[in-house]
Scaffold this motif. Structure first.
Motif, PDB file in Angstrom:
ATOM      1  N   UNK A  18      -6.959   7.926   3.290  1.00 50.33           N
ATOM      2  CA  UNK A  18      -6.103   7.387   2.227  1.00 50.33           C
ATOM      3  C   UNK A  18      -6.564   5.987   1.825  1.00 50.33           C
ATOM      4  N   UNK A  19      -6.980   5.202   2.809  1.00 49.12           N
ATOM      5  CA  UNK A  19      -7.501   3.863   2.490  1.00 49.12           C
ATOM      6  C   UNK A  19      -8.789   3.959   1.678  1.00 49.12           C
ATOM      7  N   UNK A  20      -9.644   4.900   2.029  1.00 48.53           N
ATOM      8  CA  UNK A  20     -10.900   5.057   1.279  1.00 48.53           C
ATOM      9  C   UNK A  20     -10.635   5.453  -0.171  1.00 48.53           C
ATOM     10  N   UNK A  21      -9.647   6.322  -0.372  1.00 45.62           N
ATOM     11  CA  UNK A  21      -9.301   6.705  -1.745  1.00 45.62           C
ATOM     12  C   UNK A  21      -8.770   5.500  -2.519  1.00 45.62           C
ATOM     13  N   UNK A  22      -7.935   4.700  -1.850  1.00 43.67           N
ATOM     14  CA  UNK A  22      -7.389   3.512  -2.525  1.00 43.67           C
ATOM     15  C   UNK A  22      -8.499   2.533  -2.892  1.00 43.67           C
ATOM     16  N   UNK A  23      -9.398   2.285  -1.967  1.00 41.21           N
ATOM     17  CA  UNK A  23     -10.482   1.338  -2.230  1.00 41.21           C
ATOM     18  C   UNK A  23     -11.405   1.860  -3.325  1.00 41.21           C
ATOM     19  N   UNK A  24     -11.636   3.178  -3.354  1.00 43.62           N
ATOM     20  CA  UNK A  24     -12.468   3.748  -4.413  1.00 43.62           C
ATOM     21  C   UNK A  24     -11.817   3.580  -5.774  1.00 43.62           C
ATOM     22  N   UNK A  29      -3.811  -2.965  -1.245  1.00 38.88           N
ATOM     23  CA  UNK A  29      -2.718  -2.264  -0.575  1.00 38.88           C
ATOM     24  C   UNK A  29      -1.365  -2.561  -1.233  1.00 38.88           C
ATOM     25  N   UNK A  30      -1.133  -3.827  -1.593  1.00 36.80           N
ATOM     26  CA  UNK A  30       0.156  -4.166  -2.201  1.00 36.80           C
ATOM     27  C   UNK A  30       0.316  -3.513  -3.570  1.00 36.80           C
ATOM     28  N   UNK A  31      -0.796  -3.353  -4.305  1.00 38.98           N
ATOM     29  CA  UNK A  31      -0.729  -2.702  -5.614  1.00 38.98           C
ATOM     30  C   UNK A  31      -0.399  -1.223  -5.457  1.00 38.98           C
ATOM     31  N   UNK A  32      -1.053  -0.578  -4.479  1.00 42.36           N
ATOM     32  CA  UNK A  32      -0.781   0.840  -4.244  1.00 42.36           C
ATOM     33  C   UNK A  32       0.651   1.038  -3.768  1.00 42.36           C
ATOM     34  N   UNK A  56       4.634  14.827  -0.396  1.00 47.02           N
ATOM     35  CA  UNK A  56       4.879  14.226  -1.707  1.00 47.02           C
ATOM     36  C   UNK A  56       4.191  12.867  -1.818  1.00 47.02           C
ATOM     37  N   UNK A  57       4.246  12.087  -0.753  1.00 49.16           N
ATOM     38  CA  UNK A  57       3.628  10.757  -0.803  1.00 49.16           C
ATOM     39  C   UNK A  57       2.108  10.857  -0.881  1.00 49.16           C
ATOM     40  N   UNK A  64      -2.236   8.606  -8.183  1.00 49.42           N
ATOM     41  CA  UNK A  64      -2.411   7.216  -8.618  1.00 49.42           C
ATOM     42  C   UNK A  64      -3.855   6.740  -8.415  1.00 49.42           C
ATOM     43  N   UNK A  65      -4.529   7.311  -7.419  1.00 50.80           N
ATOM     44  CA  UNK A  65      -5.918   6.933  -7.165  1.00 50.80           C
ATOM     45  C   UNK A  65      -6.894   7.719  -8.042  1.00 50.80           C
ATOM     46  N   UNK A  66      -6.337   8.619  -8.885  1.00 53.54           N
ATOM     47  CA  UNK A  66      -7.152   9.448  -9.785  1.00 53.54           C
ATOM     48  C   UNK A  66      -8.155  10.292  -9.009  1.00 53.54           C
TER      49      UNK A  66
END
Length: 283
Positions: A18-24, A29-32, A56-57, A64-66
């Protein structure tokens, strides 16, 4: 829900993905967290594996991470919602957590590729061989710790004995077959076990003889566990400091290549059985 005191390797891997998807996606973290009405602290706990994530989360975060990889999202959802209480849970609080992590990862693996240099593979060990291995530890283990370790090692065999077993391939260096971990009787029984296991349809055993030319893979010991998708594979490596779980894509590709090289240096399964038979006759 209170944070976990220690996430399992599988729970930690979900958080890592999940962190890798967010960083990509180029998000902090606060934005996500703001996108799903959460906090940066809660997001950090999820990404570190200390807090769970609902289906769901996970799907909302992926949207949101497309992330357009539906197979990956489905696999992450399965990791997040799986509530399997496997046999290894019986050893929680009795054995170090890494023992449970290894068994859980093996249970979920789609395949297992292993390279061993100095010991017979754990999944193929006899009870007496396993007892000799653990009995050599320093400081010496009391029976209260030795017996559970042996039992756990033997029960790991479930992954190749269940109704839908994982495909298991191991490459064993001749050194592991010649080092007498126990006495002659233990060695003889262990060789017989290897021969018997090599006859299973889903088990492949290969040997690298001492006289193999151009083999410099003495440090190649590892276990590569297949995930539901290649990017979710895991490599286990043991060291004096403990077991390391490797999952970076560059690491996974490196060990895929390493396994292919070691495999190419080994005897094919038929010649391997002949080789082990020859060793057994030396007794």
């Amino acid at each position: 829900m209170a944070p976990r005191s220690r996430p399992t390797a599988r729970q930690a891997r979900l958080g890592t993905e999940l962190r890798r998807l967010r960083e990509a996606a180029g998000l902090k973290a606060r934005e996500a967290a703001g996108l799903i009405s959460s906090t940066s602290a809660q997001m950090s706990q999820v990404e570190a594996g200390f807090a769970g994530a609902s289906e769901a989360r996970v799907r909302r975060l992926a949207a949101h991470y497309a992330c357009a990889d539906e197979a990956l999202v489905d696999a992450l959802v399965t990791m997040a919602t799986d509530r399997t209480q496997g046999w290894w849970e019986e050893f929680r609080g009795i054995l170090p957590p890494v023992f449970l992590d290894v068994a859980e990862l093996e249970h979920h693996a789609t395949f297992l590729h292993e390279v061993v240099i100095t010991h017979v593979p754990g999944l193929l060990q006899t009870p007496d061989y396993a007892r000799a291995v653990f009995g050599y530890m320093v400081p010496e283990l009391p029976d209260s710790e030795l017996i559970p370790r042996v039992e756990h090692r033997l029960r790991r065999r479930a992954v190749i004995e269940r109704d839908a077993p994982a495909a298991y391939e191991t490459v064993v260096h001749e050194a592991a077959l010649r080092i007498r971990v126990g006495d002659r009787g233990v060695w003889r029984a262990q060789l017989r076990r290897l021969l018997d296991e090599s006859e299973r349809e889903h088990v492949t055993v290969r040997v690298i003889p001492f006289d193999t030319d151009h083999y410099a893979g003495a440090s190649a010991a590892m276990m590569h566990l297949g995930g539901p998708l290649p990017q979710l594979d895991t490599v286990l490596r043991d060291s004096p400091n403990g077991t390391a779980f490797l999952d970076a894509q560059s690491q996974l590709e490196r060990f895929r290549t390493l396994f292919r090289k070691v495999e190419q240096a080994s005897l094919d399964p038929r010649r391997t059985r002949d080789f082990i038979h020859h060793l057994a006759k030396e007794l």
